[in-house]
Design an enzyme around this catalytic site. Structure first.
Site, mmCIF file in Angstrom:
data_model
loop_
_atom_site.group_PDB
_atom_site.id
_atom_site.type_symbol
_atom_site.label_atom_id
_atom_site.label_comp_id
_atom_site.label_asym_id
_atom_site.label_seq_id
_atom_site.Cartn_x
_atom_site.Cartn_y
_atom_site.Cartn_z
ATOM 1 N N ASP A 41 -5.645 12.449 -0.822
ATOM 2 C CA ASP A 41 -4.815 11.751 -1.812
ATOM 3 C C ASP A 41 -4.599 12.620 -3.054
ATOM 4 O O ASP A 41 -3.854 12.240 -3.965
ATOM 5 C CB ASP A 41 -5.359 10.355 -2.145
ATOM 6 C CG ASP A 41 -6.757 10.381 -2.717
ATOM 7 O OD1 ASP A 41 -7.351 11.482 -2.836
ATOM 8 O OD2 ASP A 41 -7.280 9.284 -3.050
ATOM 9 N N SER A 42 -5.204 13.818 -3.073
ATOM 10 C CA SER A 42 -4.865 14.794 -4.120
ATOM 11 C C SER A 42 -3.385 15.152 -4.032
ATOM 12 O O SER A 42 -2.850 15.780 -4.938
ATOM 13 C CB SER A 42 -5.724 16.061 -3.999
ATOM 14 O OG SER A 42 -5.619 16.622 -2.708
ATOM 15 N N ASP A 85 -6.651 10.659 4.043
ATOM 16 C CA ASP A 85 -7.345 9.851 3.034
ATOM 17 C C ASP A 85 -6.787 8.429 2.988
ATOM 18 O O ASP A 85 -5.563 8.230 3.083
ATOM 19 C CB ASP A 85 -7.131 10.456 1.643
ATOM 20 C CG ASP A 85 -8.308 11.302 1.181
ATOM 21 O OD1 ASP A 85 -9.333 11.341 1.871
ATOM 22 O OD2 ASP A 85 -8.166 11.933 0.111
ATOM 23 N N LYS A 115 -10.565 9.237 5.731
ATOM 24 C CA LYS A 115 -11.653 9.482 4.778
ATOM 25 C C LYS A 115 -11.538 8.464 3.677
ATOM 26 O O LYS A 115 -10.425 8.144 3.237
ATOM 27 C CB LYS A 115 -11.557 10.898 4.193
ATOM 28 C CG LYS A 115 -12.606 11.138 3.095
ATOM 29 C CD LYS A 115 -12.718 12.593 2.702
ATOM 30 C CE LYS A 115 -11.646 13.079 1.743
ATOM 31 N NZ LYS A 115 -11.579 12.330 0.474
ATOM 32 N N GLU A 117 -13.679 6.948 -0.053
ATOM 33 C CA GLU A 117 -14.649 7.352 -1.066
ATOM 34 C C GLU A 117 -15.691 6.265 -1.337
ATOM 35 O O GLU A 117 -15.365 5.084 -1.367
ATOM 36 C CB GLU A 117 -13.917 7.654 -2.385
ATOM 37 C CG GLU A 117 -12.956 8.822 -2.294
ATOM 38 C CD GLU A 117 -12.245 9.099 -3.614
ATOM 39 O OE1 GLU A 117 -12.571 8.471 -4.651
ATOM 40 O OE2 GLU A 117 -11.351 9.963 -3.619
ATOM 41 N N GLU A 184 -18.785 16.071 -3.080
ATOM 42 C CA GLU A 184 -17.935 16.682 -4.110
ATOM 43 C C GLU A 184 -18.676 16.798 -5.444
ATOM 44 O O GLU A 184 -19.227 15.806 -5.958
ATOM 45 C CB GLU A 184 -16.631 15.863 -4.285
ATOM 46 C CG GLU A 184 -15.716 16.479 -5.358
ATOM 47 C CD GLU A 184 -14.287 15.968 -5.335
ATOM 48 O OE1 GLU A 184 -13.918 15.215 -4.413
ATOM 49 O OE2 GLU A 184 -13.531 16.340 -6.256
HETATM 50 O O1 KIV Z 1 -7.941 14.304 -1.915
HETATM 51 C C1 KIV Z 1 -8.491 15.363 -1.616
HETATM 52 O O2 KIV Z 1 -7.876 16.437 -1.553
HETATM 53 C C2 KIV Z 1 -9.919 15.324 -1.344
HETATM 54 C C3 KIV Z 1 -10.640 16.626 -1.273
HETATM 55 C C4 KIV Z 1 -10.853 17.144 -2.625
HETATM 56 C C5 KIV Z 1 -11.937 16.519 -0.543
HETATM 57 O O3 KIV Z 1 -10.484 14.283 -1.237
#
Ligand code: KIV
Length: 256
Positions: A41-42, A85, A115, A117, A184
């Protein structure tokens, strides 16, 4: 490869994961040899121009995951493991909603896992349900950017109590059946301790060299982001290199 096969890499091969957000970065990550491509989600910051990951929607994730996969080669066996994510509020509003949203990613994209969090009790319930429903989950503890309004963006685990909590969270995620865990921005020795005490692989970012694998936001590695995180040294000054090349091309074209 399916996510559970990653465990075979533990203690034998360093796992390398890169983020991607479109077909060009998907293709780059594959040809460079990444084992895992994460549509993180970055992408909210690196592709959509947001200041944080919070505004990212499920539709953004579905669309960008499909774009990333369109950049992969046609050889399914050579493709990296594609993970997506779950964005903010797609898994925090109850288990049914979380199954529906994670299921949408698995149904509507070629991602083989999601993924998410954190490891708060509600999150653990969601993860347990997703895994039982056939959706592989990668955990993520330490700095969890979706919680930045509480945590900030600083290193986590700076005292005994918070270190014990992160260790316990990682153990709980393994027990539920997560296939790997992102660590992280935590101290190196904490990441070492966690990695040595889990059977599943740890994938570190800002967590030192003792993790079973490493992940980076590709835009940070290539020096394309405005705000470089303290734990990612860019490989090149991408932004200036591309800017200078384009500037030169524009100047030359004007003279023609
Ligand atoms: O969103 C993302 O790119 C991430 C990575 C930093 C692990 O969660």
């Amino acid at each position: 490869m399916i996510p559970s096969e990653l465990i075979n890499f533990k203690n034998s091969k360093k796992i390398i994961a890169l983020t991607a957000w479109d077909s060009i970065t998907g293709s780059l990550a594959e040809v460079a040899g990444a084992d895992i491509v994460l549509v993180g989600d970055s992408l909210g910051m690196v592709a959509l121009g947001y200041k944080t990951t919070l505004p990212v929607t499920l539709k953004n994730m579905v669309d960008h995951t499909n774009a990333v996969c369109r950049g992969f080669s046609y050889n399914l066996d050579a493709q990296p493991l594609l993970i997506c994510d779950l964005p903010f509020l797609s898994y925090q509003c109850g288990e049914d909603k979380a199954v529906e949203n994670a299921g949408k990613i698995i149904k509507d994209t070629p991602a083989k896992g999601v993924k998410l969090e954190g490891a708060e009790p509600e999150t653990l319930d969601v993860i347990s349900r997703l895994i039982r429903m056939g959706i592989p989950v990668m955990g993520h503890v330490g700095l969890t950017p979706q919680n930045f309004l509480n945590q900030g963006l600083k290193q986590q685990g700076d005292n005994y109590l918070t270190q014990e909590k992160i260790k316990q969270d990682a153990k709980s995620l393994e027990k539920l059946g997560c296939f790997a865990i992102v660590l992280e921005h935590v101290p190196n020795l904490l990441a070492k301790d966690i990695s040595e005490n889990l059977k599943i692989p740890t994938i570190g970012i800002g967590a030192g060299k003792y993790c079973d694998g490493q992940i980076r936001v590709t835009a940070d590695l290539l020096g394309l982001t405005d705000k470089q995180p303290p734990f990612c040294e860019p490989l090149i000054d991408g932004k200036n290199i591309f800017k200078d090349k384009l500037k030169k091309w524009i100047e030359d074209e004007r003279l023609n």
